[in-house]
Design an enzyme around this catalytic site. Structure first.
Site: not given
Ligand code: BGC
Length: 889
Positions: A487, A491-493, A500, A553, A774, A790
Site C-alpha cells: 500500500d 510508515r509502519d505498514e 489497493d 479487497w 493516499e 499510495h
Molecule cells: C492501507 C490501505 C488499505 C486499508 C484497508 C490502510 O491502512 O494503507 O491502503 O487498503 O488500510 O482499507
C-alpha cells in the site's frame, strides 16, 4: 469545441498510410521468453511456457504456424534436431504462452530451445534460439538452515562463512541460496548477483523462494570461501502497526545455501550450509525494514569472505531445525534491484549541523552516503516524505512508529561510501546530522529499489501537468512493487493490501511487464486464505489485521487473475487460481442465498477513503458495493472459463452473475434509474445515491438497459452538482472514469481529469505531489493515515491508456487490439506506446485547428479495430497507419 463528445463531427478526410512491403522481407523472431522471463536460471516449472514476438515490417504480417524444438545441447538445434521435445509444426497464429509438452524435465539442466514461425505466405522464418535452466525441481531442499548462536533479538546482523577446496578444473557452478530472513552472499570476496532484499517476501509459513546464480567465474581450483550477511527481512522484523516480530515463523532468521560445482571431467561436488560454517558479528548493529540500519564501519572485518582468512575467533554456526513443510521454490519472477539513482535538487541547513537534502522526487529505496572524517564520527540520516509547515524541518508524524533512520559510524580512512543492505525507506527528504564538516553536493545520492519488472509504457501529451500525473503514477508503482504490491513504502505498514492492488492492477500491467510477478503474488494470495476465504492482505499477517473476505479487497484473488489473463493472454494463471477462486465464490454464495452480499466475516472497507471523509469510512452502503463486486467477480469467472474452454463453468457463472444482477436491481436500483441505499457511516452521514453507488450499478452493467441513460444522467448530474468534482474512494474512483467513457461521457471524464481543486488528481500536483497521495485531502487529512505514496488513486492510469491514448485489448494478450482514442480540445497531442505481449502498439494523435490525426502502429501477428471519433471504423492487420478527420461543430 468544449464538449467534444457532444459536438457533431464531420469526416473530411481519411486515408491509410502503409509502410511499403520490402521485396526480400522475412519475419524474424525476437523476445524469446520462458514463463515470461528472459533465459531464467533455476526455474522449477514442470511445464514452462514459451513466448516469442515476430519482427516483420510487412503490411499484415502474420504467423500461420510455428515449430518448437527443445534440445540438451545447442549443436543439436543447429542441426534441426530435438532430443528432448519436438512440438511438430503447429498451425496456429498465437505466439505467446505455448506450454512445453515433452518428457519430465531434469533438475539443474540447461535446455536449449528454438522456434520457427511461418508467415502468411507459408514462408518459414529463420529459427531463433534461447535457453532456460531448471532449478532443483526437488521436493526436499538439500542444505541445512544455519544461523548465529546469539539469537537475541537485538544482536547485530551476523556474518556466516565457510571455506572449501575444489580439486579439479571447474566447468560450471551454480549457487542456490535462500533465507528465512534476508541475505547477501559473496564468493571469494565478490558479491553474488545484483539482487537486493532477497528472498522475496512470500507467505513464509508455506513457501520461500531460492535464488540461482551462475558463479562459475567466481570460483577457482584450490581454496575458496563463501560468505553471507543475514538480516531479518520480512520474516523476522515487525510488520504492521500492531503485529510483532516473526509473524511467519519461529526465531531466529536463518540462511541456507547449496553450491553445485561441475568439473570438466563431468563429476560434481555439492557444498552446503552446515554446522562447519562459522559466524561473527557484522558491522550492522541493527537492521530492520521500518526502522532502518545502523552500521559501524570500525567493525568491518577485512577479508572475511576470502580464503586464507583466519577465522579461529569465529564461533560455529548453529543449525536450526526447519520444517520440511516450507516449500523452497525457485525464484520465477523479477527480483528487487537498484533500478535508478536520483541526485538531490537542493540542500539547505535549517540550523548548524543539520542539513536537509531534497531529492526532488518522492521514492522508495535508500541513500548512498559519501563521507570523509575521523573514525567514530556518527552520521545520522532521517527520512521523510514532506517538510513541516514552516518548511525548515522534516515532517514525520505520518510514518507512525517507523523510525526510518540509518546511521553510519566512520572507520576513518579516506572517502567512505555507505549504503544499507537490509532496510528501505519511502522518502523525498533526508535530514543529515553528525556530518563531519559541511557536506558537499554529492554527499547524498538516492538509490531507487523496486521489483525489477521491465517498464512497458511510454506516454506524453501536450499538457505538462497531465504528464506529471503519469510520472506520479509510475513513481508510486515503483515505490510499492517490492516483491509484493504494498500500500505504501514509508510508515509502519507497507503491506500487500489487496484492494489497493486490484484497483490498480490494469494500470500496473500497462506500466510494467507483470506477467511473472502476478503469478508470484497470486501464490501469496492463495497461501493466505483462511479456509475458502481470501484474506484482505497477502502475504497474510497473523493475527490478521482484518478478517478475510472484505469486498473489493479479498476479491483481488479473482480480479487480479482476470486482469493478468486479459493483459497477457495467460491461461496458466487462470488454471493455477481456478480452484481457489471457485471455492471463494461458492462460499460467498453459500453465505448469501438471496444474492445480496451482506453476510461476510469481514469488516467491510467498501469505498474506502471517499473524498473529504474525516474518517476513512465509506459513504456508500457496504452491501451495495459488495454485491456489485460479487457480480463483477462472477462475470470475470465466466470470461475466464471461456478462455479455458470450460463451457459448463462459463454457463454456471453466467447464471450466478444474472441472479446477482437481479437481486442488485431489486435492492438498489430505484424506479428513476438511480442507484443507492440509505446508510449511515461512522461520520453519521446518511447516504443514498452516491457517485460510487451509481458507478457500482453501471460499470458491471447491473442497471437494466432501459434505465441506463437515466442512471448515467444522474451520475453526470452528481458530478456537476459537485462543480465537476468526484466524491469517490478507492473502489468508486477505479471505475468512475471508465464508466463515464463507456457511457459516452468522455467530456465529463476530461472535466474530472483537468479539475485542480480538491478533490482531484491535479490538486495533488498543484500542491507539490510527485507521487500519488493516499487521500484526496492529503494536505489536511488525518496525520496518522496520510501516506504520500499510495498508488490506489493512480488507477486513473487505466483510463488514460485505454481511453485517452486509446489502446485496449479486444482479445486476451492484445492479439486483437482496439485503437479508439477520445480527443479533447484541451489537448493538442497525446502519444502512448505499450509493449504488449505481441509487440509495441503505438497510438499518437494530434488535434490542431480542428483536425484530428491519428498515427498508429499495429505489431506483426495482430489485428486491430481502429475507431475514429464519430465511429468511422477500420479493421486492419499489422502495419503503420495514419487517419485524419476534420472535427467541426
Ligand atoms: C492501507 C490501505 C488499505 C486499508 C484497508 C490502510 O491502512 O494503507 O491502503 O487498503 O488500510 O482499507
Amino acid at each position: 469545441m468544449t464538449a467534444l463528445a457532444h459536438t457533431r463531427l464531420r469526416l473530411l478526410t481519411c486515408g491509410a498510410l502503409l509502410i511499403p512491403s520490402l521485396a526480400a522481407a522475412q519475419s524474424h523472431l525476437t523476445h524469446l521468453r520462458v514463463d515470461a522471463l528472459d533465459t531464467p536460471l533455476g526455474l522449477d516449472a514442470e511445464h514452462p511456457h514459451f513466448s516469442w514476438q515476430i519482427a516483420d515490417p510487412r503490411q499484415d504480417a502474420k504467423q500461420t504456424a510455428y515449430h518448437i524444438l527443445v534440445a540438451s545441447r545447442p549443436e543439436l538445434l543447429a542441426d534441426g534436431k530435438a532430443d528432448i521435445w519436438d512440438s511438430g509444426k503447429i498451425d496456429a497464429d498465437h505466439s505467446i504462452n505455448v506450454a512445453y509438452a515433452g518428457p519430465t524435465l531434469k533438475p539443474r539442466q540447461r535446455y536449449y530451445w528454438n522456434v520457427r514461425a511461418w508467415d502468411q505466405s507459408g514462408t518459414p522464418s529463420p529459427a531463433a534460439t534461447s535457453w532456460w535452466e531448471t532449478g532443483l525441481m526437488h521436493p526436499k531442499w538439500p542444505a541445512a538452515w544455519i544461523t548465529s548462536p546469539d539469537t537475541s533479538n537485538h544482536a547485530p546482523v551476523p556474518l556466516l562463512r565457510s571455506t572449501f577446496t575444489l580439486a579439479k578444473p571447474i566447468a560450471q557452478a551454480r549457487v542456490y541460496a535462500t533465507a528465512l530472513g534476508t541475505y547477501r552472499l559473496s564468493l571469494n570476496g565478490t558479491r553474488v548477483g545484483q539482487d537486493l532484499l532477497t528472498p522475496d517476501w512470500t507467505d513464509y509459513r508455506i513457501r520461500v523462494t531460492y535464488q540461482t546464480y551462475d558463479v562459475t567465474s567466481l570460483l577457482h581450483r584450490g581454496p575458496n570461501a563463501i560468505g553471507a550477511w543475514l538480516g531479518k527481512g520480512w520474516y523476522g522484523g515487525p510488520l504492521g502497526w500492531e503485529v510483532g516480530d516473526f509473524v511467519f515463523g519461529a526465531q531466529p532468521p536463518r540462511l541456507s545455501v547449496a553450491l553445485y560445482v561441475r568439473y570438466t571431467d563431468g563429476s560434481e561436488s555439492l557444498i552446503t550450509s552446515d554446522s562447519s560454517w562459522t559466524t561473527h558479528e557484522s558491522p550492522i548493529e541493527s537492521a530492520e525494514l521500518y526502522n532502518g540500519e545502523r552500521y559501524d564501519a570500525r567493525h568491518e572485518i577485512d577479508g572475511w569472505d576470502r580464503p586464507g582468512f583466519d577465522a579461529r575467533r569465529w564461533t560455529p554456526a548453529r543449525v536450526v531445525a526447519t520444517s520440511d513443510t516450507i516449500r523452497v521454490t525457485g525464484q520465477a519472477s523479477p527480483t528487487i534491484r537498484e533500478t535508478r539513482t536520483v541526485h538531490p535538487v537542493r540542500h539547505f541547513s535549517p540550523k548548524p549541523g543539520t542539513y536537509i537534502y531534497d531529492i526532488g522526487q518522492n521514492l522508495a529505496g535508500w541513500v548512498r552516503l559519501r563521507v570523509q572524517g575521523p573514525a567514530g564520527t556518527v552520521v545520522q540520516l532521517r527520512f521523510a516524505e514532506v517538510l513541516d509547515s514552516a518548511g525548515t524541518g522534516i515532517y514525520r508524524d505520518n510514518l507512525r512508529k517507523a523510525e526510518a533512520t540509518d546511521s553510519y559510524t566512520l572507520r576513518g580512512h579516506g572517502t567512505e561510501v555507505f549504503e544499507p543492505r537490509f532496510t528501505y525507506h519511502g522518502f523525498r527528504f533526508v535530514e543529515v546530522t553528525g556530518y563531519p564538516g559541511t557536506p558537499p553536493d554529492d554527499a547524498i545520492t538516492a538509490v531507487v529499489l523496486n521489483t525489477d519488472a521491465s517498464e512497458t509504457m511510454r506516454f506524453t501529451t501536450s499538457d505538462s501537468v497531465i504528464n506529471r500525473l503519469w510520472e506520479n503514477i509510475r513513481w508510486s508503482q515503483r515505490a510499492n512493487f517490492y516483491s509484493v504490491p504494498t500500500d505504501c513504502p514509508q510508515r509502519d505498514e507497507r503491506l500487500g493490501w489487496m484492494g489497493d492492488a486490484q484497483v490498480f492492477w490494469r494500470t500496473a500491467t500497462f506500466n510494467m511487464d507483470l506477467q511473472a510477478f502476478t503469478r508470484k503474488w497470486l501464490t501469496d494470495v492463495r497461501d493466505g486464505r483462511i479456509g475458502d476465504c481470501y484474506n484482505n492482505i497477502a502475504p497474510r499477517l497473523d493475527p490478521p489485521i482484518a478478517p478475510c473476505g472484505g469486498a473489493g479487497w479479498a476479491d483481488a484473488g479473482v480480479i487480479v487473475t482476470w486482469t493478468a489473463a486479459r493483459q497477457y493472454g495467460d491461461t496458466q494463471v487462470v488454471h493455477e487460481n481456478w480452484a481457489a477462486m471457485d471455492a471463494y465464490l461458492t462460499s460467498i454464495r453459500a453465505n448469501n442465498p438471496d444474492f445480496i452480499r451482506k453476510n461476510t466475516q469481514a469488516f467491510e472497507f467498501a469505498d474506502w477513503l471517499p473524498a473529504d471523509a474525516t474518517v476513512p469510512t465509506t459513504k456508500t452502503a457496504p452491501a451495495l458495493v459488495a454485491t456489485a463486486y460479487w457480480a463483477y467477480d462472477a462475470q470475470a469467472m465466466e470470461m475466464m472459463a471461456r478462455q479455458l474452454g470450460r463451457t459448463a463453468d462459463a454457463e454456471r457463472y453466467h447464471a450466478i452473475a444474472d441472479s446477482v444482477r437481479t437481486a442488485f436491481v431489486r435492492a438498489f436500483v430505484h424506479s428513476d434509474g438511480s442507484v443507492g441505499k440509505a446508510f449511515t457511516n461512522h461520520d453519521g452521514v446518511a447516504s443514498d445515491v452516491t457517485q460510487t453507488s451509481l458507478v457500482m450499478g453501471l460499470h458491471p452493467s447491473l442497471v437494466p438497459d432501459s434505465q441506463r441513460t437515466a442512471a448515467v444522467a444522474r451520475l453526470v448530474r452528481d458530478i456537476t452538482d459537485h462543480h465537476d468534482h468526484l466524491t469517490t474512494g478507492f473502489l468508486g474512483t477505479a471505475w468512475l472514469m471508465n464508466t463515464l467513457s463507456e457511457s459516452g461521457q468522455d467530456s465529463v471524464a476530461y472535466r474530472l481529469l483537468f479539475q485542480d481543486t480538491r478533490p482531484s488528481w491535479l490538486y495533488m500536483i498543484k500542491h507539490g505531489a510527485t507521487t500519488m497521495w493516499e487521500r484526496w485531502n492529503g494536505d489536511t487529512g488525518d496525520r496518522t493515515m496520510n501516506s504520500y505514496n499510495h498508488y490506489a488513486f493512480g488507477a486513473v492510469g487505466e483510463w488514460m491508456y485505454r481511453f485517452m491514448v486509446g489502446i485496449d485489448a479486444d482479445s486476451a494478450g492484445y492479439h486483437a487490439i482496439r485503437i479508439q482514442p477520445r480527443p479533447n480540445a484541451r489537448l493538442s497531442h497525446v502519444h502512448g506506446e505499450y509493449d504488449s505481449p505481441y509487440g509495441t502498439i503505438v497510438s499518437d494523435w494530434t488535434l490542431v485547428n480542428g483536425t484530428f490525426t491519428l498515427s498508429t502502429t499495429i505489431p506483426a501477428n495482430t489485428t486491430a479495430t481502429i475507431v475514429m471519433p464519430m465511429g468511422e471504423t477500420h479493421k486492419v492487420g499489422a502495419g503503420t497507419y495514419r487517419y485524419s478527420v476534420q472535427m467541426t461543430h
